[in-house]
Design a protein around this motif. Structure first.
Motif, mmCIF file in Angstrom:
data_model
loop_
_atom_site.group_PDB
_atom_site.id
_atom_site.type_symbol
_atom_site.label_atom_id
_atom_site.label_comp_id
_atom_site.label_asym_id
_atom_site.label_seq_id
_atom_site.Cartn_x
_atom_site.Cartn_y
_atom_site.Cartn_z
ATOM 1 N N MET A 183 0.839 -1.165 0.000
ATOM 2 C CA MET A 183 0.000 0.000 0.000
ATOM 3 C C MET A 183 0.887 1.232 0.000
ATOM 4 S SD MET A 183 -3.583 -0.255 1.811
ATOM 5 C CE MET A 183 -3.604 0.381 3.375
ATOM 6 N N HIS A 184 0.522 2.230 -0.764
ATOM 7 C CA HIS A 184 1.364 3.412 -0.941
ATOM 8 C C HIS A 184 1.439 4.296 0.288
ATOM 9 C CE1 HIS A 184 1.742 2.270 -5.011
ATOM 10 N NE2 HIS A 184 0.458 2.360 -5.225
ATOM 11 N N SER A 185 0.480 4.247 1.156
ATOM 12 C CA SER A 185 0.505 5.128 2.314
ATOM 13 C C SER A 185 1.643 4.806 3.265
ATOM 14 C CB SER A 185 -0.830 5.067 3.061
ATOM 15 O OG SER A 185 -1.058 3.753 3.509
ATOM 16 N N THR A 186 2.238 3.625 3.133
ATOM 17 C CA THR A 186 3.332 3.251 4.015
ATOM 18 C C THR A 186 4.700 3.480 3.375
ATOM 19 O OG1 THR A 186 3.270 0.973 3.235
ATOM 20 C CG2 THR A 186 1.937 1.508 5.183
ATOM 21 N N ARG A 187 4.736 3.953 2.158
ATOM 22 C CA ARG A 187 6.014 4.207 1.492
ATOM 23 C C ARG A 187 6.744 5.326 2.212
ATOM 24 N NH1 ARG A 187 5.431 3.606 -5.007
ATOM 25 N NH2 ARG A 187 4.523 1.553 -4.943
ATOM 26 N N ALA A 188 8.044 5.155 2.342
ATOM 27 C CA ALA A 188 8.857 6.139 3.051
ATOM 28 C C ALA A 188 9.122 7.365 2.195
ATOM 29 C CB ALA A 188 10.168 5.505 3.485
ATOM 30 N N ALA A 189 9.247 7.194 0.906
ATOM 31 C CA ALA A 189 9.613 8.314 0.051
ATOM 32 C C ALA A 189 8.720 8.374 -1.185
ATOM 33 C CB ALA A 189 11.058 8.177 -0.375
ATOM 34 N N LEU A 190 8.506 9.570 -1.649
ATOM 35 C CA LEU A 190 7.768 9.782 -2.888
ATOM 36 C C LEU A 190 8.710 9.560 -4.067
ATOM 37 C CD1 LEU A 190 5.941 13.046 -1.828
ATOM 38 C CD2 LEU A 190 4.880 10.825 -2.239
ATOM 39 N N CYS A 224 -2.283 11.175 -9.852
ATOM 40 C CA CYS A 224 -1.672 10.414 -8.762
ATOM 41 C C CYS A 224 -0.161 10.255 -8.978
ATOM 42 C CB CYS A 224 -2.329 9.039 -8.690
ATOM 43 S SG CYS A 224 -1.585 7.935 -7.461
ATOM 44 N N VAL A 225 0.632 10.472 -7.926
ATOM 45 C CA VAL A 225 2.089 10.324 -8.049
ATOM 46 C C VAL A 225 2.499 8.873 -8.264
ATOM 47 C CG1 VAL A 225 2.710 12.380 -6.735
ATOM 48 C CG2 VAL A 225 2.491 10.210 -5.558
ATOM 49 N N TRP A 226 1.651 7.916 -7.910
ATOM 50 C CA TRP A 226 2.015 6.499 -8.037
ATOM 51 C C TRP A 226 1.571 5.905 -9.369
ATOM 52 C CZ3 TRP A 226 5.435 6.302 -4.625
ATOM 53 C CH2 TRP A 226 5.275 6.866 -3.350
ATOM 54 N N CYS A 227 0.303 6.070 -9.737
ATOM 55 C CA CYS A 227 -0.200 5.389 -10.943
ATOM 56 C C CYS A 227 -0.516 6.337 -12.096
ATOM 57 C CB CYS A 227 -1.426 4.553 -10.599
ATOM 58 S SG CYS A 227 -2.919 5.526 -10.264
ATOM 59 N N GLY A 228 -0.547 7.643 -11.849
ATOM 60 C CA GLY A 228 -0.808 8.605 -12.910
ATOM 61 C C GLY A 228 -2.269 8.838 -13.231
ATOM 62 N N ALA A 229 -3.190 8.204 -12.508
ATOM 63 C CA ALA A 229 -4.619 8.387 -12.762
ATOM 64 C C ALA A 229 -5.029 9.823 -12.444
ATOM 65 C CB ALA A 229 -5.441 7.418 -11.910
ATOM 66 N N ALA A 230 -5.967 10.352 -13.230
ATOM 67 C CA ALA A 230 -6.485 11.702 -12.993
ATOM 68 C C ALA A 230 -7.167 11.759 -11.630
ATOM 69 C CB ALA A 230 -7.470 12.080 -14.088
ATOM 70 N N ARG A 290 -0.377 14.443 -4.669
ATOM 71 C CA ARG A 290 -1.612 13.798 -4.216
ATOM 72 C C ARG A 290 -1.653 12.388 -4.766
ATOM 73 N NH1 ARG A 290 -6.820 17.081 -4.989
ATOM 74 N NH2 ARG A 290 -6.410 16.697 -7.174
ATOM 75 N N ALA A 291 -2.491 11.566 -4.151
ATOM 76 C CA ALA A 291 -2.608 10.166 -4.558
ATOM 77 C C ALA A 291 -4.076 9.771 -4.662
ATOM 78 C CB ALA A 291 -1.896 9.268 -3.553
ATOM 79 N N CYS A 292 -4.303 8.628 -5.272
ATOM 80 C CA CYS A 292 -5.660 8.084 -5.424
ATOM 81 C C CYS A 292 -6.295 7.840 -4.052
ATOM 82 C CB CYS A 292 -5.609 6.757 -6.167
ATOM 83 S SG CYS A 292 -5.049 6.889 -7.868
ATOM 84 N N PRO A 293 -7.616 7.974 -3.965
ATOM 85 C CA PRO A 293 -8.293 7.726 -2.693
ATOM 86 C C PRO A 293 -8.325 6.248 -2.314
ATOM 87 C CG PRO A 293 -9.886 8.272 -4.402
ATOM 88 C CD PRO A 293 -8.525 8.465 -4.993
ATOM 89 N N CYS A 313 -5.109 1.784 -6.852
ATOM 90 C CA CYS A 313 -3.933 2.517 -7.327
ATOM 91 C C CYS A 313 -2.777 1.544 -7.568
ATOM 92 C CB CYS A 313 -3.554 3.589 -6.324
ATOM 93 S SG CYS A 313 -2.079 4.532 -6.758
ATOM 94 N N ALA A 314 -2.529 0.671 -6.605
ATOM 95 C CA ALA A 314 -1.449 -0.312 -6.733
ATOM 96 C C ALA A 314 -1.665 -1.231 -7.923
ATOM 97 C CB ALA A 314 -1.326 -1.115 -5.449
ATOM 98 N N GLU A 315 -2.913 -1.609 -8.188
ATOM 99 C CA GLU A 315 -3.227 -2.454 -9.340
ATOM 100 C C GLU A 315 -2.914 -1.706 -10.633
ATOM 101 O OE1 GLU A 315 -7.158 -4.149 -9.355
ATOM 102 O OE2 GLU A 315 -6.992 -4.731 -7.249
ATOM 103 N N ARG A 316 -3.328 -0.436 -10.728
ATOM 104 C CA ARG A 316 -3.043 0.356 -11.939
ATOM 105 C C ARG A 316 -1.533 0.531 -12.133
ATOM 106 N NH1 ARG A 316 -7.695 2.989 -10.135
ATOM 107 N NH2 ARG A 316 -6.499 4.502 -8.945
ATOM 108 N N GLU A 317 -0.818 0.778 -11.037
ATOM 109 C CA GLU A 317 0.625 0.956 -11.128
ATOM 110 C C GLU A 317 1.311 -0.330 -11.589
ATOM 111 O OE1 GLU A 317 4.241 2.821 -8.477
ATOM 112 O OE2 GLU A 317 2.622 1.808 -7.432
#
Length: 72
Positions: free
Chosen positions: A1-8, A24-30, A57-60, A65-69
């Protein structure tokens, strides 16, 4: 899950839309106002030029989000 990532991701690896919080900074979704997760103000100090703030900002839904990434 992205919320636990230490760095962007590095700002240089992001699109303008991701840097501005439009995608989204992780998957690029609008992203849409009011539903995106605010990842807080970040400060960037380039080798040349003036330091500046950016507001990623990131997906809600982190799971979607992780699946799209992963599909990229």
């Amino acid at each position: 899950m992205h919320s636990t990532r230490a760095a962007l991701p590095a700002i240089s690896a992001l699109t303008e839309q991701q840097q501005r919080g439009w995608a989204c900074v992780w998957c690029g979704a609008a992203l849409h106002t009011g539903t995106a997760r605010d990842l807080g103000e970040q400060r960037h100090i380039p080798m040349k030029g003036c330091p500046y703030s950016w507001f990623p900002r990131a997906c809600p839904d982190p799971a979607a989000c992780a699946e799209r990434e992963a599909a990229q």
